[in-house]
Design an enzyme around this catalytic site. Sequence first.
Site, PDB file in Angstrom:
ATOM      1  N   HIS A 196      12.694   5.985  51.568  1.00 49.89           N
ATOM      2  CA  HIS A 196      12.900   4.867  50.659  1.00 49.89           C
ATOM      3  C   HIS A 196      14.210   4.152  50.986  1.00 49.89           C
ATOM      4  O   HIS A 196      15.247   4.784  51.120  1.00 49.89           O
ATOM      5  CB  HIS A 196      12.909   5.370  49.216  1.00 49.89           C
ATOM      6  CG  HIS A 196      12.953   4.296  48.207  1.00 49.89           C
ATOM      7  ND1 HIS A 196      13.630   4.431  47.025  1.00 49.89           N
ATOM      8  CD2 HIS A 196      12.418   3.053  48.182  1.00 49.89           C
ATOM      9  CE1 HIS A 196      13.507   3.324  46.319  1.00 49.89           C
ATOM     10  NE2 HIS A 196      12.771   2.472  46.997  1.00 49.89           N
ATOM     11  N   ASP A 215      12.610 -11.350  67.587  1.00 52.95           N
ATOM     12  CA  ASP A 215      12.154 -12.142  68.720  1.00 52.95           C
ATOM     13  C   ASP A 215      12.761 -11.596  70.004  1.00 52.95           C
ATOM     14  O   ASP A 215      13.545 -10.634  69.979  1.00 52.95           O
ATOM     15  CB  ASP A 215      12.470 -13.626  68.513  1.00 52.95           C
ATOM     16  CG  ASP A 215      13.961 -13.935  68.370  1.00 52.95           C
ATOM     17  OD1 ASP A 215      14.804 -13.163  68.883  1.00 52.95           O
ATOM     18  OD2 ASP A 215      14.285 -14.967  67.762  1.00 52.95           O
ATOM     19  N   HIS A 233      22.318 -16.306  59.821  1.00 51.31           N
ATOM     20  CA  HIS A 233      21.898 -15.608  61.043  1.00 51.31           C
ATOM     21  C   HIS A 233      22.973 -14.620  61.506  1.00 51.31           C
ATOM     22  O   HIS A 233      22.659 -13.525  61.972  1.00 51.31           O
ATOM     23  CB  HIS A 233      21.568 -16.617  62.149  1.00 51.31           C
ATOM     24  CG  HIS A 233      20.998 -15.993  63.379  1.00 51.31           C
ATOM     25  ND1 HIS A 233      19.849 -15.227  63.374  1.00 51.31           N
ATOM     26  CD2 HIS A 233      21.426 -16.003  64.663  1.00 51.31           C
ATOM     27  CE1 HIS A 233      19.588 -14.804  64.597  1.00 51.31           C
ATOM     28  NE2 HIS A 233      20.542 -15.261  65.403  1.00 51.31           N
ATOM     29  N   TYR A 267      14.749 -17.741  65.615  1.00 51.78           N
ATOM     30  CA  TYR A 267      15.031 -17.052  64.353  1.00 51.78           C
ATOM     31  C   TYR A 267      13.835 -16.263  63.799  1.00 51.78           C
ATOM     32  O   TYR A 267      13.820 -15.915  62.620  1.00 51.78           O
ATOM     33  CB  TYR A 267      15.560 -18.017  63.291  1.00 51.78           C
ATOM     34  CG  TYR A 267      16.791 -18.755  63.737  1.00 51.78           C
ATOM     35  CD1 TYR A 267      18.025 -18.120  63.777  1.00 51.78           C
ATOM     36  CD2 TYR A 267      16.717 -20.084  64.147  1.00 51.78           C
ATOM     37  CE1 TYR A 267      19.158 -18.788  64.213  1.00 51.78           C
ATOM     38  CE2 TYR A 267      17.851 -20.760  64.581  1.00 51.78           C
ATOM     39  CZ  TYR A 267      19.064 -20.111  64.609  1.00 51.78           C
ATOM     40  OH  TYR A 267      20.188 -20.768  65.031  1.00 51.78           O
ATOM     41  N   ALA A 268      12.848 -15.967  64.633  1.00 46.75           N
ATOM     42  CA  ALA A 268      11.684 -15.189  64.192  1.00 46.75           C
ATOM     43  C   ALA A 268      12.075 -13.715  64.154  1.00 46.75           C
ATOM     44  O   ALA A 268      11.772 -12.938  65.055  1.00 46.75           O
ATOM     45  CB  ALA A 268      10.490 -15.429  65.106  1.00 46.75           C
ATOM     46  N   ASN A 269      12.784 -13.361  63.091  1.00 47.06           N
ATOM     47  CA  ASN A 269      13.307 -12.013  62.903  1.00 47.06           C
ATOM     48  C   ASN A 269      13.187 -11.647  61.429  1.00 47.06           C
ATOM     49  O   ASN A 269      13.323 -12.507  60.557  1.00 47.06           O
ATOM     50  CB  ASN A 269      14.796 -11.949  63.281  1.00 47.06           C
ATOM     51  CG  ASN A 269      15.087 -12.512  64.654  1.00 47.06           C
ATOM     52  OD1 ASN A 269      14.620 -11.982  65.646  1.00 47.06           O
ATOM     53  ND2 ASN A 269      15.855 -13.598  64.711  1.00 47.06           N
TER      54      ASN A 269
END
EC number: 5.4.99.62
Length: 139
Positions: free
Chosen positions: A20, A28, A106, A128-130
């Site tokens: 948990h 990316d 970012h 920024y595909a994170n």
Amino acid sequence: MKKSTLINSELSYLVATLGHTDEITICDAGLPIPEEVQRIDLALTHGVPSFLETVKVILSESQIEGVIIAEEFATVSPEHHEALINQLNAESEASGKSIAVTYVSHEAFKARTKQSRAVVRTGECTPYANVIFQAGVVF
């Protein structure tokens, strides 16, 4: 052989050992990965596997209670951001559990990856595909 969606042994082990609030990052191809964090490198070529495909598989195997996303993702890559939010909403609906979404800069996102149990690198080339997933509980 494993029957479920996730057949990558490193990812399967990671998901099976999450506790948990443990965090994992899916990123990316360009995100810097801290040396002290486990790297699970899935990147084969530009776009393969994609960020969204990887997110979908991880969501199919794990309970997530929160995500952290860079603010820039929504403004610079709105289509991918919207697709991620749609996947999170679908997962929330299917599981009956809410998923909190937190936005940070970012730079703060990159610093936060140091807390991850692992960083999963995709072949995604969308800026920024994170996302950082925070593990929830199934009960």
